[in-house]
Design an enzyme around this catalytic site. Sequence first.
Site, short mmCIF file in Angstrom:
data_model
loop_
_atom_site.label_atom_id
_atom_site.label_comp_id
_atom_site.label_asym_id
_atom_site.label_seq_id
_atom_site.Cartn_x
_atom_site.Cartn_y
_atom_site.Cartn_z
CG HIS A 2 -20.89 4.29 17.84
ND1 HIS A 2 -21.37 3.44 16.89
CD2 HIS A 2 -20.89 5.52 17.26
CE1 HIS A 2 -21.64 4.13 15.79
NE2 HIS A 2 -21.38 5.40 15.99
N PRO A 58 0.83 -1.21 0.00
CG PRO A 58 -0.51 -1.43 1.89
CD PRO A 58 0.68 -2.01 1.22
CG HIS A 115 -24.25 8.78 16.95
ND1 HIS A 115 -25.04 8.53 15.84
CD2 HIS A 115 -23.02 8.29 16.65
CE1 HIS A 115 -24.32 7.91 14.93
NE2 HIS A 115 -23.08 7.75 15.39
CD GLU A 116 -19.60 9.41 18.40
OE1 GLU A 116 -19.02 8.31 18.50
OE2 GLU A 116 -19.89 9.92 17.30
CB THR A 120 4.12 0.43 3.23
OG1 THR A 120 4.17 0.27 1.82
CG2 THR A 120 2.70 0.28 3.71
P1 ADP Z 1 5.82 4.38 -0.58
O1 ADP Z 1 6.89 4.56 -1.60
O2 ADP Z 1 5.68 2.96 -0.13
O3 ADP Z 1 4.52 4.95 -0.96
P2 ADP Z 1 7.57 6.01 0.95
O4 ADP Z 1 8.76 5.16 0.91
O5 ADP Z 1 7.55 7.16 0.02
O6 ADP Z 1 6.25 5.15 0.72
O7 ADP Z 1 7.35 6.48 2.44
C1 ADP Z 1 6.99 7.80 2.76
C2 ADP Z 1 7.58 8.21 4.09
O8 ADP Z 1 7.01 7.47 5.15
C3 ADP Z 1 9.05 7.93 4.19
O9 ADP Z 1 9.79 8.99 3.68
C4 ADP Z 1 9.26 7.78 5.68
O10 ADP Z 1 9.41 9.03 6.30
C5 ADP Z 1 7.97 7.17 6.14
N1 ADP Z 1 8.05 5.73 6.28
C6 ADP Z 1 7.33 4.82 5.60
N2 ADP Z 1 7.63 3.57 5.98
C7 ADP Z 1 8.60 3.68 6.91
C8 ADP Z 1 9.34 2.72 7.68
N3 ADP Z 1 9.15 1.42 7.57
N4 ADP Z 1 10.26 3.19 8.55
C9 ADP Z 1 10.46 4.52 8.68
N5 ADP Z 1 9.81 5.45 7.99
C10 ADP Z 1 8.87 5.06 7.11
ZN ZN Z 2 -21.39 6.89 14.61
#
Ligand code: ADP
Ligand code: ZN
Length: 616
Positions: A442, A217, A438-439, A220
């Site tokens: 839940h 996703p 409402h809350e 990540t």
């Molecule tokens: P993707 O390419 O998977 O969409 P990125 O590598 O561009 O994501 O991640 C965006 C930012 O999120 C990174 O620059 C970093 O700051 C942070 N980040 C994401 N995953 C990690 C991780 N596993 N450890 C540390 N920082 C992370």
């Molecule tokens: Zn609600």
Amino acid sequence: MGVKDNNTNKNHRKSFFYYYGIVLLVVFLLNTFLVPQMMERSVREVSYDQFLHFVEAKQVGMVYQDGESLMFTLKEDVEKEWGVTAYKTGLWPDANLTDRLLDAGVVFSQEIVTQPSLLSTIFVQWIMPIVLFVVIGQLLGRTLQKKMGSMGNPAMTFGKSNAKIYAETETGKTFSDVAGQEEAKEALKEIVDFLHNPQKYAEIGATLPKGALLVGPPGTGKTLLAKAVAGEAHVPFFSISGSEFVEMFVGMGAAKVRDLFKQANEKAPCIVFIDEIDTIGKKRDGGGIGGNDEREQTLNQLLTEMDGFDGKKGVVILAATNRPESLDQALLRPGRFDRRIPVELPDLKGREAILRVHGKDVKLESSVDFNSVARAASGASGAELANIVNEAALRAVRMGRSVVNQSDLEESVEVVVAGYQRKDASVSKNEKRIVAYHEIGHALVAACQSNSAPVHKITIIPRTSGALGYTMQVEAGERFLMSKEEALNKIATFTGGRAAEEFMFQSITTGAANDIEQATKIARAMVTRYGMSDQFGMVALETVNNQYLGGDTSMVCAPETAKAVDDEVIAIVKAQYEKAMGILKAHAAKLNELSEYLLERETITGEEFMEILQRE
Ligand code: ADP
Ligand code: ZN
Ligand code: MG
């Protein structure tokens, strides 16, 4: 990203107009200043003496009296100064002048045209502007190229790839910057090792995969991992984004691919990283008039190049995508991207580790408990966690503190999940009361069922996301499976808000729209994908289109079945709504007490909630 792209586009257009504005201005200045000057220059003033000299030498062509002065031209064959067409001299009282001129065969004229020569006119008015246009056009082209490629040499790089050569110091990332993602790091470390000690692999007869595909996703850490590889490998690192291949001109994308691999072959051992490869690697579909020839050409070129080079040479191709299902099968077959490295959303441990990595960049109070923040931020990606730490630091500054504390982190989890608090939102007393019930609805339904995540916090402070309040549930540990019972309980919890409104006020509001969506989603997945309905059993009735992006689905069943599925989904949600209503009716007194308490406090913690609930 989108916004940024727009901006650069605008900049390009701006500089385009800017340059042509300059050209127009220059042409205008030329015409207003240089041309009249040339006109003036074309008439050369000489002394009377010199004039007589010309006459003696029989070089004068025509004369013409212009008031006090005498204009004259020289004969065609006489060598003249460049640009000068006529001469001028003061008139002297010379009685013999007329005779002398006649003797010399001078023609007496009514007028002498004092225009610059045709050649110089053409030069100034036509050739110079054209040259200027060409020169400036070239300059413009280069800056455009530079901007588009953000680097790359400014020489004639049209059609050349703008792949950036990263040295280790330039990405400045190492594996220690990537928290969690141990499996991905393991797989990539092997590649780095191969580039360092190829003989170790050659001896045993192993060849490393030519390419590895990072899938997962957004946010990540796929791009981050690739940069870390660059930082660790100490070999040249070519990084290019798939969108950079999509060019203005047909055929340029393919040319770029060719050039990229040529460069890589020269620099081997090295790493080529193609980010967002789905932009060029999408499935080729035979149909469609015209299709997307440009993209297909680029993809074909990529496939050819990947087959073409020698795997033993030490060129490793990394690519990243968040839509692997859309990639062309040909890219995934052995010999190309045959290794797939999943980069999933971090689990609890991973989230904590990511928070720690980013926490190093900010000043933290020593008492900060990352574990509880990580638990609250369930489902957050690495990018979101990085954002949470930054939001916390911003909040600390806003509060006039010099260190980040626990409440900063907790509040920023909510900011990232639900948006900022809207303190100024004018929600009427009556509406606030409805939101409170409402809350609590839940929370109460959640708390009165076994197998529900404990309530962590309830708030009725409006958020910029539009939520008027929310109930936060936090799992004690990490969950990977959801039982049927838990799924049903979740649906009941989602319906609890609306049930409380109906029970207390005998009227319902639009406030439950999001709850309804979530409840339906779970119920539908139970029936179509999890095999949790008695009627259909273990039959897949839906497929997920993109597992990493939103996960929208399409039905794979007959229309009659689809109708039966809808009926089943409706029945499930209805049953859970009845269950929630039953729970609330059984705890009507607590519902009142808790709602009034929340209305007064606006935000209450899970402990406060449980304390009141369990009070006799
Ligand atoms: P993707 O390419 O998977 O969409 P990125 O590598 O561009 O994501 O991640 C965006 C930012 O999120 C990174 O620059 C970093 O700051 C942070 N980040 C994401 N995953 C990690 C991780 N596993 N450890 C540390 N920082 C992370
Ligand atoms: Zn609600
Ligand atoms: Mg990325």
